[in-house]
Design an enzyme around this catalytic site. Structure first.
Site, short mmCIF file in Angstrom:
data_model
loop_
_atom_site.label_atom_id
_atom_site.label_comp_id
_atom_site.label_asym_id
_atom_site.label_seq_id
_atom_site.Cartn_x
_atom_site.Cartn_y
_atom_site.Cartn_z
CD GLN A 73 -2.62 1.05 2.71
OE1 GLN A 73 -2.25 0.34 3.65
NE2 GLN A 73 -3.76 1.71 2.74
CD GLU A 91 -5.51 0.05 6.57
OE1 GLU A 91 -5.84 1.07 5.94
OE2 GLU A 91 -4.37 -0.13 7.02
C1 LIG Z 1 3.86 -0.79 11.46
C2 LIG Z 1 3.38 0.23 10.46
C3 LIG Z 1 3.03 -0.18 9.20
C4 LIG Z 1 2.60 0.75 8.24
N1 LIG Z 1 2.30 0.32 6.98
C5 LIG Z 1 1.96 1.23 6.02
C6 LIG Z 1 1.75 0.81 4.66
O1 LIG Z 1 1.84 -0.37 4.32
N2 LIG Z 1 1.44 1.76 3.75
C7 LIG Z 1 1.31 3.07 4.07
O2 LIG Z 1 1.02 3.87 3.19
N3 LIG Z 1 1.53 3.50 5.34
C8 LIG Z 1 1.84 2.62 6.32
N4 LIG Z 1 2.09 3.03 7.62
C9 LIG Z 1 2.04 4.46 7.91
C10 LIG Z 1 0.85 4.89 8.77
O3 LIG Z 1 -0.32 4.90 8.00
C11 LIG Z 1 1.20 6.29 9.31
O4 LIG Z 1 2.30 6.13 10.19
C12 LIG Z 1 0.04 6.90 10.05
O5 LIG Z 1 -0.98 7.24 9.15
C13 LIG Z 1 0.47 8.18 10.81
O6 LIG Z 1 1.14 9.05 9.96
P1 LIG Z 1 2.58 9.63 10.34
O7 LIG Z 1 3.46 8.52 10.74
O8 LIG Z 1 3.00 10.49 9.21
O9 LIG Z 1 2.34 10.51 11.63
P2 LIG Z 1 1.73 11.98 11.63
O10 LIG Z 1 0.52 12.02 10.79
O11 LIG Z 1 2.81 12.96 11.37
O12 LIG Z 1 1.26 12.10 13.14
C14 LIG Z 1 2.15 12.46 14.21
C15 LIG Z 1 1.32 12.59 15.48
O13 LIG Z 1 0.36 13.66 15.33
C16 LIG Z 1 -0.95 13.20 15.57
N5 LIG Z 1 -1.90 13.87 14.65
C17 LIG Z 1 -1.76 14.03 13.32
N6 LIG Z 1 -2.84 14.67 12.81
C18 LIG Z 1 -3.69 14.90 13.84
C19 LIG Z 1 -4.97 15.51 13.95
N7 LIG Z 1 -5.60 16.00 12.87
N8 LIG Z 1 -5.55 15.57 15.18
C20 LIG Z 1 -4.91 15.07 16.27
N9 LIG Z 1 -3.69 14.48 16.22
C21 LIG Z 1 -3.08 14.40 15.03
C22 LIG Z 1 -0.90 11.71 15.26
O14 LIG Z 1 -1.91 11.00 15.94
C23 LIG Z 1 0.49 11.34 15.78
O15 LIG Z 1 0.46 11.14 17.17
C24 LIG Z 1 2.50 2.12 8.59
C25 LIG Z 1 2.85 2.54 9.88
C26 LIG Z 1 3.29 1.61 10.81
C27 LIG Z 1 3.67 2.11 12.19
#
Ligand SMILES: Cc1cc2nc3c(=O)[nH]c(=O)nc-3n(C[C@H](O)[C@H](O)[C@H](O)COP(=O)(O)OP(=O)(O)OC[C@H]3O[C@@H](n4cnc5c(N)ncnc54)[C@H](O)[C@@H]3O)c2cc1C
Length: 396
Positions: free
Chosen positions: A131, A249
């Protein structure tokens, strides 16, 4: 809601239990049910072979309509399948993203040609998918995707970077959300492309996790190519398709999850009995609380699934996601307290983790992936409780 099996459910349960009993043997049984979340590198080749065994007897993609090679199994039977699968200690599935995410998305939005081309190898377990959503600046805020694709004759040319891409190193194809209208902002001008991974313009770099395994990766697209027809939905309408995939999902896989948690909790209680921690009143109370919360999770998941008739989960499924991810992280912490000082010691070099150490470390990610806890709370607030939406920034 009546939680007892109806006669047709009982017959189905008997059928799948019998099949699993006859087939989870030898090297498949030796895996001990391992290979799930956080453990996906374990026994990969054997698990891939297992996928083919399942497929040969029609036990993959059972919720897909029969027209597309599934069994058209109702939700109740999918739940039973998941329960029996976990109980039998069958190997962790390798094709979850194909079966659970891109398959249903293609069934809903794909052209006939796309369905004919892509669904059969997903069902047979011969093509694996990853994905391509998240980017360094687009996670929770997925609409900020910057990866772009441009038309060049009969092809799309894709350039940009994805990150945290689970199983990209084992995948044949990636479904990529990218910007196809230069200068477009946010949800507009995005498209949903299907991109083959085995080509020069795609570089996969593993990211090592706390657990010391590398289940996810950075993926660099540098002039990667895919056929012009490999766009799902209309060009520029990728946001709608991307959201549909996200709804899949959080579907029925959840119940299997709950059952594997139950087995994990049972093993923890057994350990606490053996090492004497079960006589510590605080530990006892935390174990009892974990048990009670798991029952709440089970009933709540059944409640939210009982209201749906397709693979997409309703917004209420966010309650289950928030609850199970938080519960499991708590279980990892409790497990280390039950282990005591032994929890700090690992074998091997640089370190090998046992089951509970792995849970403790990997469960940190569960409150992040599939939508972080904070995002689930936003969904529950806005779409379940009808509260006013969170304030949006200038660009939204
Ligand atoms: C084990 C694992 C597998 C994954 N596999 C995939 C995959 O196969 N494909 C893929 O595309 N992605 C994948 N991901 C990514 C995952 O979808 C993202 O990590 C997740 O969506 C959070 O985005 P970010 O890491 O950029 O954190 P950010 O979005 O930068 O968030 C940082 C912090 O801010 C908080 N935050 C952000 N926006 C808001 C809001 N509007 N209100 C309140 N709090 C907020 C979040 O909760 C978090 O605590 C994976 C992640 C992990 C950990």
């Amino acid at each position: 809601m009546d939680l007892r099996d109806r006669p047709e459910d009982e017959a189905f349960r008997k059928e799948i239990r019998g099949w699993l009993g006859a087939h989870v043997v030898g090297e498949f049984a030796a895996l001990g049910g391992r290979g799930g979340s956080g453990d996906e590198t374990f026994g990969f080749e054997v698990r891939l072979e297992w996928e083919h065994v399942l497929a040969a007897d029609g036990w993959t993609c059972i919720g897909w309509p029969e027209t597309y090679g599934g069994r058209g199994a109702p939700i109740a039977h999918q739940v039973i399948f998941n329960e029996e699968y976990v109980k039998a200690g069958a190997p962790g599935r390798v094709s979850i993203l194909g079966e659970g995410l891109i398959g249903p998305t293609l069934i809903q939005y794909g052209t006939k040609e796309q369905k004919d081309r892509f669904l059969p190898p997903i069902r047979r377990g011969t093509e694996l998918w990853c994905q391509g959503y998240s980017e360094p600046n687009a996670g929770s805020d997925l609409a900020n995707v910057q990866t772009r694709a441009e038309r060049d004759g009969d092809e799309w040319v894709v350039t940009g970077q994805k990150v945290w891409t689970s199983l990209a190193h084992q995948s044949d194809w990636c479904f990529v959300v990218c910007r196809t209208e230069p200068g477009s902002l946010r949800h507009k001008g995005l498209s949903y492309l299907l991109v083959p991974m085995d080509q020069e313009g795609v570089e996969v770099r593993p990211i090592q996790q706390l657990t010391r395994t590398s289940e996810f990766n950075e993926v660099f697209f540098d002039g990667a190519r895919t056929a012009a027809d490999n766009v799902v939905g209309d060009v520029g309408d990728g946001w709608r398709v991307a959201l549909a995939t996200l709804a899949f999902e959080r579907g029925v896989g959840l119940l299997g999850h709950q059952l594997s948690f139950r087995r994990e909790l049972d093993r923890l209680v057994a350990m606490a009995r053996v090492n004497g921690k079960a006589s510590d009143p605080v530990i006892r109370q935390r174990l009892a609380r974990s048990y009670a919360e798991l029952e709440i999770l089970r009933f709540n998941t059944l409640r939210s699934l009982s209201g749906i008739d397709g693979p997409a989960a309703p917004p209420e499924a966010s309650i289950s996601k928030l609850f199970w991810a938080t519960w499991h992280r708590g279980l990892g912490e409790l497990a280390l307290d039950v282990m005591g000082p032994a929890g700090m010691v690992t074998g091997g070099f640089p370190y090998d983790l046992d089951e509970f150490q792995r849970t403790f470390l990997f469960s940190r990610s569960e409150t992040i992936y599939g939508g972080s806890n904070e995002i689930q709370k936003n969904i529950i607030g806005e779409r379940v409780l009808g509260l006013p939406p969170e304030p949006k920034g200038q660009l939204r």
